[in-house]
Write an enzyme that holds these catalytic residues in place. Sequence first.
Site, mmCIF file in Angstrom:
data_model
loop_
_atom_site.group_PDB
_atom_site.id
_atom_site.type_symbol
_atom_site.label_atom_id
_atom_site.label_comp_id
_atom_site.label_asym_id
_atom_site.label_seq_id
_atom_site.Cartn_x
_atom_site.Cartn_y
_atom_site.Cartn_z
ATOM 1 C CD GLU A 222 40.725 26.911 -38.858
ATOM 2 O OE1 GLU A 222 41.662 25.986 -38.394
ATOM 3 O OE2 GLU A 222 41.009 26.679 -40.345
ATOM 4 C CG PHE B 297 37.896 17.083 -49.151
ATOM 5 C CD1 PHE B 297 38.571 16.194 -48.436
ATOM 6 C CD2 PHE B 297 38.628 18.618 -49.596
ATOM 7 C CE1 PHE B 297 40.150 16.964 -47.857
ATOM 8 C CE2 PHE B 297 39.880 18.798 -48.901
ATOM 9 C CZ PHE B 297 40.622 18.081 -48.237
ATOM 10 C CD GLN B 298 39.105 20.937 -46.141
ATOM 11 O OE1 GLN B 298 38.881 22.148 -46.961
ATOM 12 N NE2 GLN B 298 40.228 20.976 -45.327
ATOM 13 C CE LYS C 82 35.555 26.892 -54.183
ATOM 14 N NZ LYS C 82 36.450 25.874 -54.345
ATOM 15 C CG MET D 217 42.559 25.817 -10.433
ATOM 16 S SD MET D 217 42.869 26.626 -9.056
ATOM 17 C CE MET D 217 42.313 28.429 -9.494
#
Length: 581
Positions: free
Chosen positions: A49, A111-112, A161, A476
């Site tokens: 993502e 969940f999630q 959802k 760097m």
Amino acid sequence: MQVTGAQAVMRSLEELGVEVAFGLPGGAILPAYDPLLDSTVRHILVRHEQGAVHMAEGYAHATGKVGVTIVTSGPGATNLVTGLTDALMDSVPVLAITGQVPTAAVGSDAFQEADVTGITMPCTKHNEMVAQPERIPGAIKEAYHIAGSGRPGPVLVDIPKDVLNATLEWRWPEHLDLPGYRPTIRGHGKMVRDAIDLISRSRRPVVYAGGGLVRAGAEQEVRELAELLELPVVTTLMARGVFPDRHELCLGMPGMHGEWTAVMAMQEADLLITLGARFDDRVTGKLSAFAPNARIIHVDIDPAEIGKNRPVDVPIVGDAKVVVGQLVDIARKAGDAAKPDTGEWRAQLRTWRNEHPLRWEQDDAGPLKPQTAIRAIGERFGDEAIYVAGVGQHQMWASQLLAFSAPRTWINSGGLGTMGFAVPAAIGAKVGRPDRRVVAIDGDGCFQMTLQELATAKQHDIPVVFAVINNGFLGMVRQWQELFYDGRFSEVELPPDLPDLVKLADAYGIPGFRASTVAEMAPILDKAYEITDQPVLIDVRVDPTEKVFPMVPAGCGNDEIIESADEWYARQAAQRQGHDS
């Protein structure tokens, strides 16, 4: 007409003219991926993502449009946080649509599940969790408008959802309902006149051109202003290309690793005409010592930026394109009365430019210097290409050494300094501008953070040239450890063959080439240049000891700028002698 919430999401994006979305499906966003099959919106399936949101950023940078990303709930959404913060820091318009667990499960540690609007509140311009299906069209239309208007930025819409699965009567809102959100576009007339008056009385003016000019599409106006009043211009890291590098009034990039003349011009100026810039600490150095004799004109569409870091003499809130256009109009009407006497100042700047060029030494038989490699890339692909950089030494060398002649041809992570930015952002840029060559100039450390998106580029036939400036170190950090920690290198070595990038390219099914010497650069660039139908990877092995100069050490004033490693070590030796004596 009855539609589901998920269908309303896709139809809303179509109404807004969205061409492409970058995303990854999962449980909570699954309903939205079904109508995607029947939508005109192209979807680019990513591998992570974070890659999706950086692709949306790259698309937005390259096109000026809003970049769109769609991901699922919980970890899918939290993986956007770095990219959203990056977009907020660099004012990049991004619309993120995230799935959420069903409304009844919100707050139950389902969940999630994650509190996405809570997590992203400080790193978005606006966010909203949609609780009713009827709200979806309005929420997406408003989010898209907020992302791309005023000071652009990321906006997130979180949709449970069950709301995606519910039905609604489709109705596209004719008007936006955003009370209190009215960005100021036109500058106050008196302030604009005061600015011209201050410019006319200056003797050492400098236009401090920032990324806001790019966002506003103000390249023509700033050029007219500079040429009309003969004003020298510096372009910040985020503004490279908004004023042509080869223009006689362009002084290049200021800042910690800016060109000597650009840095000192700001430091010695009696007036800074600040356009869409924000007095970032990487530009000002030690703020209390920055441009001590300069009066300040500050133009910005975000009133919160004006006076935030530096007191301002003439504040102007407004869109940079509109306000600079106002400045040009008033200056034209005033004629010669508006034109400052800058002849002596410009002569001084020309002398400085001749005396203080960028320097590096390349032995044809010695190690390949990264500056040589990047200059060669720029010469092979030319000004018409879009260059996308990661973060670190290669980013600074690329900004210093590539010649930019137009805006939106230089894309990088300026404010947040996000390693891993280049690979996905370059993919997004190429999706948005298929007519342009896109070259990602990345470091080996940055590249390994998001290299899995090579699969995305291959799967979708997105022909980006990925050039890895491979010095086998977090360059760097190594430079700072050498200069500020007596060369005690702690946890910065990345073996250049781990992974073998040419074999990695082969594993992803794309061509891969390697150069380790000056003589090998031109042939591999020619091979990469000829490949236009698929991604290509070039592994450029460079001298790991090379450092980025000029440099203003952190915490120092800009008049303490150091031009080379030799000068750095000479100063250190002199200081030690002084202490010994």
